[in-house]
Design a protein around this motif. Structure first.
Motif, mmCIF file in Angstrom:
data_model
loop_
_atom_site.group_PDB
_atom_site.id
_atom_site.type_symbol
_atom_site.label_atom_id
_atom_site.label_comp_id
_atom_site.label_asym_id
_atom_site.label_seq_id
_atom_site.Cartn_x
_atom_site.Cartn_y
_atom_site.Cartn_z
ATOM 1 N N ASN A 180 81.964 117.938 -2.427
ATOM 2 C CA ASN A 180 82.374 119.325 -2.225
ATOM 3 C C ASN A 180 81.768 119.806 -0.909
ATOM 4 O O ASN A 180 80.550 119.878 -0.766
ATOM 5 N N ASN A 181 82.637 120.109 0.051
ATOM 6 C CA ASN A 181 82.144 120.598 1.345
ATOM 7 C C ASN A 181 81.647 122.026 1.275
ATOM 8 O O ASN A 181 81.101 122.537 2.255
ATOM 9 N N ARG A 182 81.852 122.681 0.147
ATOM 10 C CA ARG A 182 81.375 124.034 -0.115
ATOM 11 C C ARG A 182 81.942 125.048 0.886
ATOM 12 O O ARG A 182 81.268 125.973 1.315
ATOM 13 N N ASP A 183 83.234 124.890 1.252
ATOM 14 C CA ASP A 183 83.872 125.876 2.126
ATOM 15 C C ASP A 183 84.044 127.206 1.394
ATOM 16 O O ASP A 183 83.838 128.275 1.963
ATOM 17 N N ALA A 184 84.468 127.125 0.135
ATOM 18 C CA ALA A 184 84.697 128.348 -0.644
ATOM 19 C C ALA A 184 84.220 128.218 -2.079
ATOM 20 O O ALA A 184 83.930 129.218 -2.727
ATOM 21 N N TYR A 185 84.124 126.988 -2.582
ATOM 22 C CA TYR A 185 83.823 126.773 -3.991
ATOM 23 C C TYR A 185 82.434 126.165 -4.115
ATOM 24 O O TYR A 185 82.195 125.031 -3.697
ATOM 25 N N HIS A 186 81.522 126.938 -4.680
ATOM 26 C CA HIS A 186 80.116 126.546 -4.695
ATOM 27 C C HIS A 186 79.639 126.124 -6.083
ATOM 28 O O HIS A 186 78.473 126.275 -6.399
ATOM 29 N N TRP A 187 80.544 125.589 -6.883
ATOM 30 C CA TRP A 187 80.167 125.205 -8.243
ATOM 31 C C TRP A 187 80.894 123.907 -8.604
ATOM 32 O O TRP A 187 81.761 123.415 -7.879
ATOM 33 N N LEU A 188 80.509 123.347 -9.746
ATOM 34 C CA LEU A 188 81.166 122.162 -10.306
ATOM 35 C C LEU A 188 81.693 122.501 -11.682
ATOM 36 O O LEU A 188 81.005 123.137 -12.484
ATOM 37 N N GLU A 189 82.909 122.089 -11.963
ATOM 38 C CA GLU A 189 83.463 122.166 -13.304
ATOM 39 C C GLU A 189 84.203 120.865 -13.582
ATOM 40 O O GLU A 189 84.584 120.142 -12.640
ATOM 41 N N PRO A 190 84.400 120.494 -14.842
ATOM 42 C CA PRO A 190 84.964 119.183 -15.174
ATOM 43 C C PRO A 190 86.285 118.868 -14.479
ATOM 44 O O PRO A 190 86.524 117.732 -14.072
ATOM 45 N N GLY A 191 87.150 119.873 -14.319
ATOM 46 C CA GLY A 191 88.443 119.637 -13.685
ATOM 47 C C GLY A 191 88.347 119.149 -12.253
ATOM 48 O O GLY A 191 89.267 118.504 -11.744
ATOM 49 N N MET A 192 87.239 119.418 -11.583
ATOM 50 C CA MET A 192 87.078 118.976 -10.199
ATOM 51 C C MET A 192 86.981 117.460 -10.079
ATOM 52 O O MET A 192 87.241 116.899 -9.014
ATOM 53 N N VAL A 193 86.591 116.795 -11.175
ATOM 54 C CA VAL A 193 86.526 115.327 -11.163
ATOM 55 C C VAL A 193 87.578 114.720 -12.082
ATOM 56 O O VAL A 193 87.493 113.559 -12.473
ATOM 57 N N GLY A 194 88.571 115.537 -12.448
ATOM 58 C CA GLY A 194 89.683 115.033 -13.244
ATOM 59 C C GLY A 194 89.441 114.973 -14.730
ATOM 60 O O GLY A 194 90.212 114.348 -15.465
ATOM 61 N N LEU A 195 88.389 115.627 -15.205
ATOM 62 C CA LEU A 195 88.103 115.630 -16.635
ATOM 63 C C LEU A 195 88.718 116.860 -17.295
ATOM 64 O O LEU A 195 88.639 117.967 -16.765
ATOM 65 N N SER A 196 89.301 116.640 -18.443
ATOM 66 C CA SER A 196 89.782 117.739 -19.266
ATOM 67 C C SER A 196 89.098 117.592 -20.618
ATOM 68 O O SER A 196 89.575 116.893 -21.513
ATOM 69 N N VAL A 197 87.967 118.223 -20.740
ATOM 70 C CA VAL A 197 87.138 118.000 -21.926
ATOM 71 C C VAL A 197 86.748 119.317 -22.575
ATOM 72 O O VAL A 197 86.542 120.326 -21.915
ATOM 73 N N GLU A 198 86.674 119.280 -23.886
ATOM 74 C CA GLU A 198 86.194 120.450 -24.624
ATOM 75 C C GLU A 198 84.674 120.398 -24.769
ATOM 76 O O GLU A 198 84.033 121.430 -24.958
ATOM 77 N N ASP A 199 84.119 119.199 -24.693
ATOM 78 C CA ASP A 199 82.683 119.049 -24.855
ATOM 79 C C ASP A 199 82.114 118.283 -23.659
ATOM 80 O O ASP A 199 81.926 117.063 -23.724
ATOM 81 N N PRO A 200 81.843 118.971 -22.553
ATOM 82 C CA PRO A 200 81.315 118.285 -21.369
ATOM 83 C C PRO A 200 79.938 117.685 -21.592
ATOM 84 O O PRO A 200 79.465 116.885 -20.783
#
Length: 326
Positions: A180-200
């Motif tokens: 993440n080059n952190r241009d605008a998004y300064h966080w991580l969530e599962p969807g950023m790595v292709g995960l679709s999980v209810e229990d991360p």
């Protein structure tokens, strides 16, 4: 009308006959599409000419196009150090050499440090490869995350890729790499790595720059490295007991040419995690894991006098460790 096609075909056929491969340099889209007909064409430049301080590192979008037709995206050569390179096409200094080396490695293509004599940063370059120079690559070229396209943001530089290797219990272990080059998004969530999980909580995230380890959350902030970007590895929590972190001093921590036969076994008074480690002559490989009981990163150094594969084991309780990273 056929001259360009015949020229590309002749170049590819000649290279194939000589046992060589072809890399296209700064091709048009029609040239890239033509390459799909020529197996000798294996890579193509995915960036403009290298000049420090420009956006030529941002290969994620082009990588999507190239990878779809079987080409590897070459990020142009780069300076591996932040020293001034007098006499070069661009003198520098390169202020973000780690980003250059990291994305070149994640491209799955050629890693091309081009520092002048006595200026190359050996430590950084060796972070890309084995002791014999074989690049430790992910399984596929790094690309812009689908998460970015869902936001219709062409300036989103959140990238992802992955690597996997065999497990003794059947399913492969897959590690997900997050840039993440952190241009605008300064966080991580599962969807950023292709995960679709209810229990991360079934995954852990390892911050490559700060060496911090934590359970994955639906939304969390990672501390950026010294150049301002974030690089992290998301990996499964095995049996709710162990987290295999791989070779944490390499950009690709879970390379398939390095690890195999991962196994989790239950013992009478605890559990045991083991993995086979492949190394080459004169190489010392440091393999790391953590137990969820304390989340301490425990690393074992494996030395190789010849090209070989050796088993490494971690046991809950009295751990056979040589070094502990906090």
């Amino acid at each position: 009308l056929t001259l360009a096609d015949l020229w590309l075909q002749g170049m590819a056929d000649g290279a194939a006959g000589a046992g060589c491969s072809v890399q296209y340099c700064m091709p048009y889209a029609n040239d890239v599409l033509a390459a799909a007909s020529h197996p000798a064409v294996t890579t193509a430049r995915a960036t403009d000419d290298y000049f420090q301080g420009t956006g030529q590192w941002a290969i994620g979008g082009t990588s999507l196009f190239y990878a779809a037709i079987g080409l590897l995206p070459f990020k142009d050569g780069f300076y591996s150090s932040s020293r001034k390179q007098v006499g070069g096409q661009t003198e520098g200094p390169e202020t973000k050499p780690d980003r250059e080396a990291l994305l070149a490695t994640l491209s799955c293509s050629i890693v091309g440090p081009m520092d002048g004599m006595g200026l190359l940063n050996k430590t950084r370059v060796m972070t890309t490869c084995r002791a014999d120079g074989m690049v430790l690559r992910p399984d596929r070229p790094v690309t812009t995350a689908d998460w970015c396209f869902a936001r219709a943001d062409p300036g989103c530089h959140v990238y992802s890729t992955s690597s996997s290797f065999d497990s003794a219990q059947g399913p492969q272990l897959q590690a997900l790499y997050h840039f993440n080059n952190r241009d605008a998004y300064h966080w991580l969530e599962p969807g950023m790595v292709g995960l679709s999980v209810e229990d991360p909580d079934n995954f852990a995230v390892y911050n490559w720059y700060t060496r911090e380890l934590a359970r994955l959350r639906m939304n969390q902030t990672l501390t950026p490295g010294y150049e301002g970007h974030v690089y992290a590895v998301v990996t499964p929590v095995l049996g709710n007991m162990w987290i295999f972190l791989g070779e944490t001093d390499k950009y690709v921590t879970h390379a398939a040419i390095r690890f195999s036969n991962l196994n989790l076994a239950m013992l009478e008074n605890g559990s045991e995690l083991s993995v086979d480690v492949a190394g080459v002559v004169g190489e010392t490989v440091e393999a790391c894991a953590a137990h969820v009981g304390d989340m301490e990163i425990r690393c074992q150094a494996v030395e190789f006098g010849r090209k070989d594969t050796k088993a490494v084991t971690w046991t809950s309780g009295a751990l056979p460790i040589e070094r502990i990273l906090i």
